[in-house]
Enzyme design. Structure first.
Site, PDB file in Angstrom:
ATOM      1  N   HIS A  99       0.832  -1.363   0.012  1.00  6.89           N
ATOM      2  CA  HIS A  99       0.040  -0.096   0.164  1.00  6.89           C
ATOM      3  C   HIS A  99       0.795   1.350   0.010  1.00  6.89           C
ATOM      4  O   HIS A  99       0.795   2.179  -0.906  1.00  6.89           O
ATOM      5  CB  HIS A  99      -0.954   0.101   1.243  1.00  6.89           C
ATOM      6  CG  HIS A  99      -1.574   1.414   1.453  1.00  6.89           C
ATOM      7  ND1 HIS A  99      -2.880   1.614   0.854  1.00  6.89           N
ATOM      8  CD2 HIS A  99      -1.422   2.469   2.078  1.00  6.89           C
ATOM      9  CE1 HIS A  99      -2.881   2.909   1.163  1.00  6.89           C
ATOM     10  NE2 HIS A  99      -2.275   3.323   1.936  1.00  6.89           N
ATOM     11  N   GLU A 100       1.787   1.256   1.002  1.00 12.84           N
ATOM     12  CA  GLU A 100       2.667   2.639   0.840  1.00 12.84           C
ATOM     13  C   GLU A 100       3.449   2.415  -0.285  1.00 12.84           C
ATOM     14  O   GLU A 100       3.747   3.804  -0.780  1.00 12.84           O
ATOM     15  CB  GLU A 100       3.805   2.277   2.188  1.00 12.84           C
ATOM     16  CG  GLU A 100       3.149   2.466   3.526  1.00 12.84           C
ATOM     17  CD  GLU A 100       2.004   3.686   3.663  1.00 12.84           C
ATOM     18  OE1 GLU A 100       2.469   4.669   3.119  1.00 12.84           O
ATOM     19  OE2 GLU A 100       1.071   3.237   4.367  1.00 12.84           O
ATOM     20  N   HIS A 103       1.557   4.671  -2.781  1.00 10.82           N
ATOM     21  CA  HIS A 103       1.793   6.182  -2.653  1.00 10.82           C
ATOM     22  C   HIS A 103       3.028   6.526  -3.537  1.00 10.82           C
ATOM     23  O   HIS A 103       3.030   7.540  -4.086  1.00 10.82           O
ATOM     24  CB  HIS A 103       1.925   6.576  -1.423  1.00 10.82           C
ATOM     25  CG  HIS A 103       0.683   6.235  -0.599  1.00 10.82           C
ATOM     26  ND1 HIS A 103      -0.609   6.867  -1.081  1.00 10.82           N
ATOM     27  CD2 HIS A 103       0.448   5.865   0.591  1.00 10.82           C
ATOM     28  CE1 HIS A 103      -1.558   6.771  -0.194  1.00 10.82           C
ATOM     29  NE2 HIS A 103      -1.291   6.067   0.842  1.00 10.82           N
ATOM     30  N   HIS A 107       3.130   8.979  -6.582  1.00  6.45           N
ATOM     31  CA  HIS A 107       4.202  10.207  -6.788  1.00  6.45           C
ATOM     32  C   HIS A 107       4.756  10.227  -8.038  1.00  6.45           C
ATOM     33  O   HIS A 107       5.127  11.275  -8.599  1.00  6.45           O
ATOM     34  CB  HIS A 107       4.904  10.322  -5.529  1.00  6.45           C
ATOM     35  CG  HIS A 107       5.903  11.493  -5.464  1.00  6.45           C
ATOM     36  ND1 HIS A 107       7.028  11.433  -5.170  1.00  6.45           N
ATOM     37  CD2 HIS A 107       5.878  12.748  -5.288  1.00  6.45           C
ATOM     38  CE1 HIS A 107       7.684  12.708  -5.032  1.00  6.45           C
ATOM     39  NE2 HIS A 107       6.928  13.249  -5.238  1.00  6.45           N
TER      40      HIS A 107
END
Length: 226
Positions: A99-100, A103, A107
């Site tokens: 999940h991270e 991100h 980006h």
């Protein structure tokens, strides 16, 4: 004695929901932290896999202290994974790390909602810290301009919370798709990851609801005062 019925009706239920969401995310993470994934892949491995799959080579993956402190820092292009995630091979560790990494992919792709949320960070910080206080001061001093400024500032913070929702949901969707398409986890393990990420998403939903209801409360109080 003054009784704030709007706080009781609008805000208290969302605070209860927030408490429930926090309990659920901790219990769900704890449950799936005890289940090792079949491929014995660690959270760090999973994050690195997602980076390679998306041709991202400039993001550092490092360990950070605490539990559920995992996050991606866009300014330093650093993905920080907590101790129960970084070098653990549990289903929960793989899901949270993926999940991270989602991100980080957002980006790298300059994904619109993430860019907008990053732009709103200063507004959210100021609005959440000073907006309600200015609005309440304006209400009790019968100063409409101060009320409007406070509500406007807090509205910016609420917008930040609302935009956070698609950002978080999209990061989880990216993670699930890559884990599935690359056969990192089997179908049962993916179900566990989905439960972990859904529980985590509920905390963001709760925060957004609390902020939104708090804004409605300020608006209703200002109208009643006037």
């Amino acid at each position: 004695m003054y009784f704030d019925q709007y706080y009781l009706i609008l805000v208290v239920p969302t605070l209860i929901f927030s408490l429930w969401a926090q309990i659920m995310v901790k219990s769900t993470f704890s449950k799936y932290s005890k289940i090792t994934c079949s491929r014995k892949i660690t959270g760090q491995d999973a994050a690195a896999l997602l980076m390679r799959t998306n041709n991202i080579n400039d993001v550092r993956i490092e360990s950070v202290g605490g539990s559920l402190t995992d996050h991606y820092a866009p300014h330093g292009k650093t993905l920080r994974l907590s101790q129960p995630v970084y070098n653990k091979t549990s289903i929960a560790a793989v899901g949270v790390a993926a999940h991270e990494a989602g991100h980080a992919i957002q980006h790298a792709r300059s994904w619109g909602p993430l860019v907008l949320r990053s732009t709103l960070v200063p507004v959210a910080n100021i609005g959440s810290s000073f907006g309600p206080w200015l609005a309440f001061a304006g209400i009790f001093l019968s100063y409409p301009i101060l009320i409007n400024i406070g509500i406007l500032l807090f509205g910016g913070a609420v917008l930040f919370y609302l935009i956070t929702l698609p950002v978080e949901f999209n990061a989880s969707a990216r993670a699930m798709a890559i884990l599935r398409d690359n056969n990192v986890l089997n179908s049962e393990e993916l179900k566990g990851v989905r439960k972990v990420l859904t529980a985590a998403a509920m905390t963001y939903v709760a925060s957004a609801l609390t902020a939104l209801m708090s804004l409605f409360r300020l608006i209703l109080l200002s109208r009643r005062r006037r």
